[in-house]
Design a protein around this motif. Structure first.
Motif, PDB file in Angstrom:
ATOM      1  N   ILE A   1       0.855  -1.180   0.000  1.00 29.63           N
ATOM      2  CA  ILE A   1       0.000   0.000   0.000  1.00 29.63           C
ATOM      3  C   ILE A   1       0.895   1.235   0.000  1.00 29.63           C
ATOM      4  N   PHE A   2       0.704   2.097  -1.009  1.00 30.73           N
ATOM      5  CA  PHE A   2       1.501   3.302  -1.179  1.00 30.73           C
ATOM      6  C   PHE A   2       0.585   4.501  -0.981  1.00 30.73           C
ATOM      7  N   GLN A   3       0.848   5.276   0.060  1.00 29.58           N
ATOM      8  CA  GLN A   3      -0.051   6.342   0.487  1.00 29.58           C
ATOM      9  C   GLN A   3       0.568   7.708   0.228  1.00 29.58           C
ATOM     10  N   PHE A   4      -0.233   8.623  -0.339  1.00 27.07           N
ATOM     11  CA  PHE A   4       0.251   9.958  -0.681  1.00 27.07           C
ATOM     12  C   PHE A   4      -0.694  11.027  -0.139  1.00 27.07           C
ATOM     13  N   GLY A   5      -0.103  12.141   0.289  1.00 28.07           N
ATOM     14  CA  GLY A   5      -0.881  13.288   0.743  1.00 28.07           C
ATOM     15  C   GLY A   5      -1.359  13.202   2.174  1.00 28.07           C
ATOM     16  N   ILE A   6      -0.916  12.193   2.907  1.00 36.48           N
ATOM     17  CA  ILE A   6      -1.430  11.933   4.251  1.00 36.48           C
ATOM     18  C   ILE A   6      -0.990  13.047   5.200  1.00 36.48           C
ATOM     19  N   ARG A   7      -1.961  13.588   5.947  1.00 33.79           N
ATOM     20  CA  ARG A   7      -1.646  14.660   6.893  1.00 33.79           C
ATOM     21  C   ARG A   7      -2.500  14.596   8.155  1.00 33.79           C
ATOM     22  N   SER A   8      -3.202  13.492   8.369  1.00 31.65           N
ATOM     23  CA  SER A   8      -4.005  13.331   9.579  1.00 31.65           C
ATOM     24  C   SER A   8      -3.968  11.872   9.991  1.00 31.65           C
ATOM     25  N   MET A   9      -3.588  11.622  11.252  1.00 38.06           N
ATOM     26  CA  MET A   9      -3.467  10.243  11.729  1.00 38.06           C
ATOM     27  C   MET A   9      -3.309  10.255  13.250  1.00 38.06           C
ATOM     28  N   THR A  10      -3.486   9.096  13.857  1.00 43.40           N
ATOM     29  CA  THR A  10      -3.164   8.931  15.267  1.00 43.40           C
ATOM     30  C   THR A  10      -1.698   8.517  15.405  1.00 43.40           C
ATOM     31  N   ARG A  11      -1.196   8.550  16.618  1.00 43.34           N
ATOM     32  CA  ARG A  11       0.170   8.071  16.856  1.00 43.34           C
ATOM     33  C   ARG A  11       0.303   6.604  16.435  1.00 43.34           C
ATOM     34  N   ASP A  12      -0.702   5.786  16.791  1.00 44.43           N
ATOM     35  CA  ASP A  12      -0.639   4.370  16.434  1.00 44.43           C
ATOM     36  C   ASP A  12      -0.607   4.170  14.923  1.00 44.43           C
ATOM     37  N   GLU A  13      -1.386   4.961  14.195  1.00 42.19           N
ATOM     38  CA  GLU A  13      -1.371   4.853  12.738  1.00 42.19           C
ATOM     39  C   GLU A  13      -0.010   5.244  12.171  1.00 42.19           C
ATOM     40  N   ASP A  14       0.574   6.286  12.720  1.00 44.88           N
ATOM     41  CA  ASP A  14       1.884   6.740  12.260  1.00 44.88           C
ATOM     42  C   ASP A  14       2.923   5.638  12.445  1.00 44.88           C
ATOM     43  N   GLU A  15       2.902   5.007  13.608  1.00 44.87           N
ATOM     44  CA  GLU A  15       3.861   3.937  13.891  1.00 44.87           C
ATOM     45  C   GLU A  15       3.589   2.709  13.029  1.00 44.87           C
ATOM     46  N   PHE A  16       2.310   2.399  12.795  1.00 44.54           N
ATOM     47  CA  PHE A  16       1.968   1.262  11.944  1.00 44.54           C
ATOM     48  C   PHE A  16       2.482   1.484  10.520  1.00 44.54           C
ATOM     49  N   ALA A  17       2.296   2.694   9.990  1.00 42.43           N
ATOM     50  CA  ALA A  17       2.712   2.994   8.625  1.00 42.43           C
ATOM     51  C   ALA A  17       4.220   2.878   8.455  1.00 42.43           C
ATOM     52  N   GLU A  18       4.976   3.230   9.485  1.00 38.28           N
ATOM     53  CA  GLU A  18       6.435   3.166   9.382  1.00 38.28           C
ATOM     54  C   GLU A  18       6.928   1.763   9.089  1.00 38.28           C
ATOM     55  N   THR A  19       6.162   0.768   9.499  1.00 40.10           N
ATOM     56  CA  THR A  19       6.575  -0.621   9.339  1.00 40.10           C
ATOM     57  C   THR A  19       5.854  -1.328   8.200  1.00 40.10           C
ATOM     58  N   HIS A  20       4.617  -0.955   7.938  1.00 37.34           N
ATOM     59  CA  HIS A  20       3.765  -1.798   7.099  1.00 37.34           C
ATOM     60  C   HIS A  20       3.330  -1.193   5.765  1.00 37.34           C
ATOM     61  N   THR A  21       3.372   0.114   5.607  1.00 35.49           N
ATOM     62  CA  THR A  21       2.997   0.719   4.329  1.00 35.49           C
ATOM     63  C   THR A  21       4.122   1.648   3.872  1.00 35.49           C
ATOM     64  N   ILE A  22       4.010   2.117   2.643  1.00 41.37           N
ATOM     65  CA  ILE A  22       4.911   3.151   2.137  1.00 41.37           C
ATOM     66  C   ILE A  22       4.103   4.438   2.128  1.00 41.37           C
ATOM     67  N   GLN A  23       4.468   5.376   2.973  1.00 38.34           N
ATOM     68  CA  GLN A  23       3.627   6.554   3.173  1.00 38.34           C
ATOM     69  C   GLN A  23       4.418   7.842   2.928  1.00 38.34           C
ATOM     70  N   VAL A  24       3.827   8.713   2.110  1.00 36.93           N
ATOM     71  CA  VAL A  24       4.375  10.047   1.871  1.00 36.93           C
ATOM     72  C   VAL A  24       3.442  11.053   2.531  1.00 36.93           C
ATOM     73  N   LYS A  25       3.949  11.778   3.490  1.00 36.84           N
ATOM     74  CA  LYS A  25       3.140  12.745   4.214  1.00 36.84           C
ATOM     75  C   LYS A  25       3.115  14.096   3.489  1.00 36.84           C
ATOM     76  N   TYR A  26       1.963  14.747   3.534  1.00 35.35           N
ATOM     77  CA  TYR A  26       1.771  16.155   3.189  1.00 35.35           C
ATOM     78  C   TYR A  26       1.839  16.477   1.692  1.00 35.35           C
ATOM     79  N   SER A  27       2.263  15.553   0.849  1.00 32.13           N
ATOM     80  CA  SER A  27       2.465  15.889  -0.555  1.00 32.13           C
ATOM     81  C   SER A  27       2.340  14.640  -1.424  1.00 32.13           C
TER      82      SER A  27
END
Length: 281
Positions: free
Chosen positions: A163-189
């Motif tokens: 899962i490759f995520q783009f533009g993400i700018r709203s999340m919980t702490r748990d979601e942020d930590e989950f994404a670091e390990t399990h998805t490819i996430q680009v924040k804010y852009s």
């Protein structure tokens, strides 16, 4: 399926001859803030006649593409799992006939039904996800089937780094930590999309586009607006870049038309949908 509908502009091919099938999933039973996305598919169809079928950006015309608009699924009330099952079954029928489904939400949870069907036919399925929100919660107020949890449920089907995520700018702490390990996430852009496209070439790709990835200045007609989003032109250019990928399915979601009395959010959704369909084809 409700066949009494206006089709999205020029998408009036017969089912047998179509390579792309549009259908609506007018459901907003799990929204976490303001409801109204169930009205989006009909609003998109009605307002689509306000723009041209021709894309000067792509130099392509919807009138030259075989697209069938199947209308909206009809959902009962109070059974979220049944709604997801009906979307899954519709998607399974479309892909069994070697056609590409393009779903109009509705809230973002409707994506799960498509992915449940897609993951069976395409074991190597990857998701490209545009959104303001991570949607990676394990549960929301005790519910695992929620638009706040949809990409977490998709991850359970596909596994890590699919899962490759783009533009993400709203999340919980748990979601942020989950994404670091399990998805490819680009924040804010939308930065890094070119590199992801190179990585994903040749793989089956599902595109899920939550329209609140756009800044509320461009798109206020949504139930969960988040300041700091991308511009319309940036999103459209990103959609165009996806033509290098093998897109096997797509959706746009989270338009809540009644929160923008000007109608511009709906027109924006129409134009993004036109560009997405023409990019797929």
């Amino acid at each position: 399926m409700n066949n009494q509908h206006y089709c999205f502009m020029a998408c009036d091919s017969d089912y047998e001859g179509a390579s792309i099938v549009i259908f609506g999933a007018p459901y907003d039973g799990t929204v976490s803030y303001r409801p109204g996305t169930r009205f989006a598919p009909s609003a998109i169809r009605n307002e689509s006649f306000g723009i041209e079928t021709y894309s000067p950006y792509l130099k392509k015309d919807l009138e030259d593409v075989k697209v069938f608009d199947a209308g909206d699924l009809e959902f009962g009330f109070g059974n979220t799992r049944k709604v997801i099952d009906e979307i899954r079954d519709m998607t399974a029928k479309i892909i069994a006939n070697d056609k590409i489904p393009v779903m109009l939400g509705g809230e973002h949870l409707v994506t799960l039904g498509c992915i449940e069907a897609m993951a069976i036919k395409y074991p190597d399925l990857h998701i490209v996800h545009f959104d303001a929100h991570a949607d990676l919660r394990e549960e929301y107020l005790g519910e695992r089937l929620s638009h706040a949890c949809v990409l977490r449920r998709c991850h359970e089907l596909l596994g890590d780094n699919r899962i490759f995520q783009f533009g993400i700018r709203s999340m919980t702490r748990d979601e942020d930590e989950f994404a670091e390990t399990h998805t490819i996430q680009v924040k804010y852009s939308l930065e890094g999309l070119d590199n992801v496209i190179e990585q994903l070439k040749g793989r089956p790709i599902y595109v899920t586009l939550d329209l609140d990835v756009l800044d509320p200045a461009y798109f206020c007609g949504t139930g969960t607006p988040e300041p700091g989003g991308v511009s319309f032109m940036d999103l459209m250019k990103a959609v165009h870049k996806l033509n290098e990928l093998t897109i096997v399915g797509a959706d746009i979601n989270e338009l809540a038309p009644h929160y923008d009395q000007s109608g511009m959010s709906t027109i924006t959704a129409c134009k993004i949908l036109r560009e997405l369909v023409l990019t797929i084809k």
